[in-house]
Design an enzyme around this catalytic site. Structure first.
Site, PDB file in Angstrom:
ATOM      1  N   CYS A 160       2.661   3.261  -1.608  1.00  0.00           N
ATOM      2  CA  CYS A 160       2.118   2.100  -0.889  1.00  0.00           C
ATOM      3  C   CYS A 160       2.872   0.833  -1.271  1.00  0.00           C
ATOM      4  O   CYS A 160       3.030  -0.086  -0.464  1.00  0.00           O
ATOM      5  CB  CYS A 160       0.635   1.949  -1.164  1.00  0.00           C
ATOM      6  N   HIS A 302      -3.929  -0.083  -5.180  1.00  0.00           N
ATOM      7  CA  HIS A 302      -3.311   0.138  -3.875  1.00  0.00           C
ATOM      8  C   HIS A 302      -2.594  -1.150  -3.465  1.00  0.00           C
ATOM      9  O   HIS A 302      -2.896  -2.236  -3.963  1.00  0.00           O
ATOM     10  CB  HIS A 302      -4.396   0.495  -2.857  1.00  0.00           C
ATOM     11  N   ASN A 322      -2.824  -1.499   6.635  1.00  0.00           N
ATOM     12  CA  ASN A 322      -2.808  -0.437   5.637  1.00  0.00           C
ATOM     13  C   ASN A 322      -1.653   0.530   5.933  1.00  0.00           C
ATOM     14  O   ASN A 322      -0.977   0.413   6.959  1.00  0.00           O
ATOM     15  CB  ASN A 322      -4.146   0.296   5.636  1.00  0.00           C
TER      16      ASN A 322
END
Length: 356
Positions: A160, A302, A322
């Protein structure tokens, strides 16, 4: 009198067989079995023919169902976050954290606190900050400017940090030059050093520092396509001749107690990459997250891209891009309430390339 005794005996025996309904709550198991069967088919789960894992996943699935019921019961309005079945609903929290998120992100992020590129926005100079905040629009969305690339999916690759960083660079280049390119996340996964380990983890500040110090070019995605696996770096004589984008400067900022400064940055400079706590996002479907999303620095796990905000909405919120694919959340996007450092959006690693 004999007949009365006989009649009384018959009455007592009859009462023993009288069916008296007892309310014990609805039997949810049959419905849960149906839901799980449909869930396994819908997400094409690999354990559909493995009885042992199927049963284990079913137990975890039922826990998610009860959690979904609880969270939906906390909704304060139609705009509040709502929850349901996602591809992650058959996981325990610990498994979701280990397989999808980055448990060691606080340790990685802590290494940058004293670095020259790390800045803290403090709560002093309130008058100047209030004026700056008042000058920005109530709503701003960089997607409407055509400078945000489509949502990607990281799959089981824990990168990520690479997705969010590259996507911010894509946007910043488009803002400055008027052309939006899809750049290579895979190049960052395979090649970035400075404590980054491909699909096994990394962080935004380390990647930006590596890009700056190495003067590495970020190639286009068509030149170095996404595989979602850590492989040998393909940079070499052939790819070195390809055109790319270089970072000339960047910052990693902490907006703790200075959230209005983050809004100013979003409106006047561009999207940012942010470290967040996504543990409670496992069953998220849409709406604005307001509760049960701890923002403590030690719980960051994250990285995402913040592409805008809406202070005019009934629940003022950030717009989050996202990297879990377009089928997750609201076509790949999420919304987090402004204020209270929900999910850690303002704590650390709100990073941005300053010059490209």
């Amino acid at each position: 009198m004999e007949w009365r005794r006989i009649a009384l005996t018959v009455l007592i025996v009859g009462l023993c067989f009288l069916v008296i309904p007892i309310r014990v709550g609805p039997d949810t198991n049959i419905e849960d079995v149906k839901l799980f069967k449909n869930y396994v088919a819908r997400f094409n789960k690999s354990y559909r023919n493995d009885p042992a894992e199927y049963e284990e996943r079913f137990d975890r699935f039922k826990r998610s169902l009860r959690y979904i019921e609880k969270m939906n019961g906390l909704r304060s309005s139609q705009e509040s976050a709502y929850y349901g079945l996602t591809v992650y609903s058959d996981m325990l929290e610990d498994e979701f954290l280990a397989r999808t998120l980055l448990p060691d992100l606080p340790i990685r992020g802590g290494k940058h606190v004293n670095a020259s590129y790390h800045r803290h926005h403090h709560s002093h100079h309130r008058t100047d900050r209030d004026k700056r905040s008042a000058d920005i629009p109530l709503k701003f969305d960089w997607r409407e400017k055509g400078v945000v690339t489509p949502v990607r999916g990281q799959g089981s690759c824990g990168a990520c940090w690479a997705f969010s960083t590259v996507e911010v660079i894509e946007s910043m280049f488009a803002i400055k030059n008027g052309t939006l390119y899809s750049l290579s996340v895979q190049e960052m996964i395979d090649c970035a050093k400075n404590g980054n380990f491909g699909c096994e983890g990394g962080d935004v500040c380390s990647l930006l520092a590596w890009l700056l110090l190495s003067k590495a070019k970020i190639l286009q995605e068509s030149t170095y396509p996404l595989t979602r696996k850590t492989s040998t770096c393909q940079l070499g004589k052939t790819l070195d001749k390809e055109s790319g984008i270089r970072i000339k400067d960047f910052t990693c900022d902490s907006f703790r107690d200075a959230e209005d400064e983050l809004l100013v940055t979003l409106a006047t400079h561009g999207p940012v990459a942010a470290a967040v706590n996504a543990l409670s996002w496992q069953n998220y479907l849409g709406g604005v997250i307001q509760y049960h999303c701890d923002g403590a620095f030690d719980n960051l796990n994250h990285a995402v891209q913040i592409v805008g905000y809406d202070k005019s909405a009934s629940i003022p919120h950030y717009i989050i891009k996202n990297s879990w694919g377009s089928s997750f959340g609201d076509k790949g996007y999420m919304y987090i309430g402004i204020g209270s450092n929900l999910c850690g959006t303002i704590y650390l690693n709100a990073c941005e390339p300053r010059e490209i």
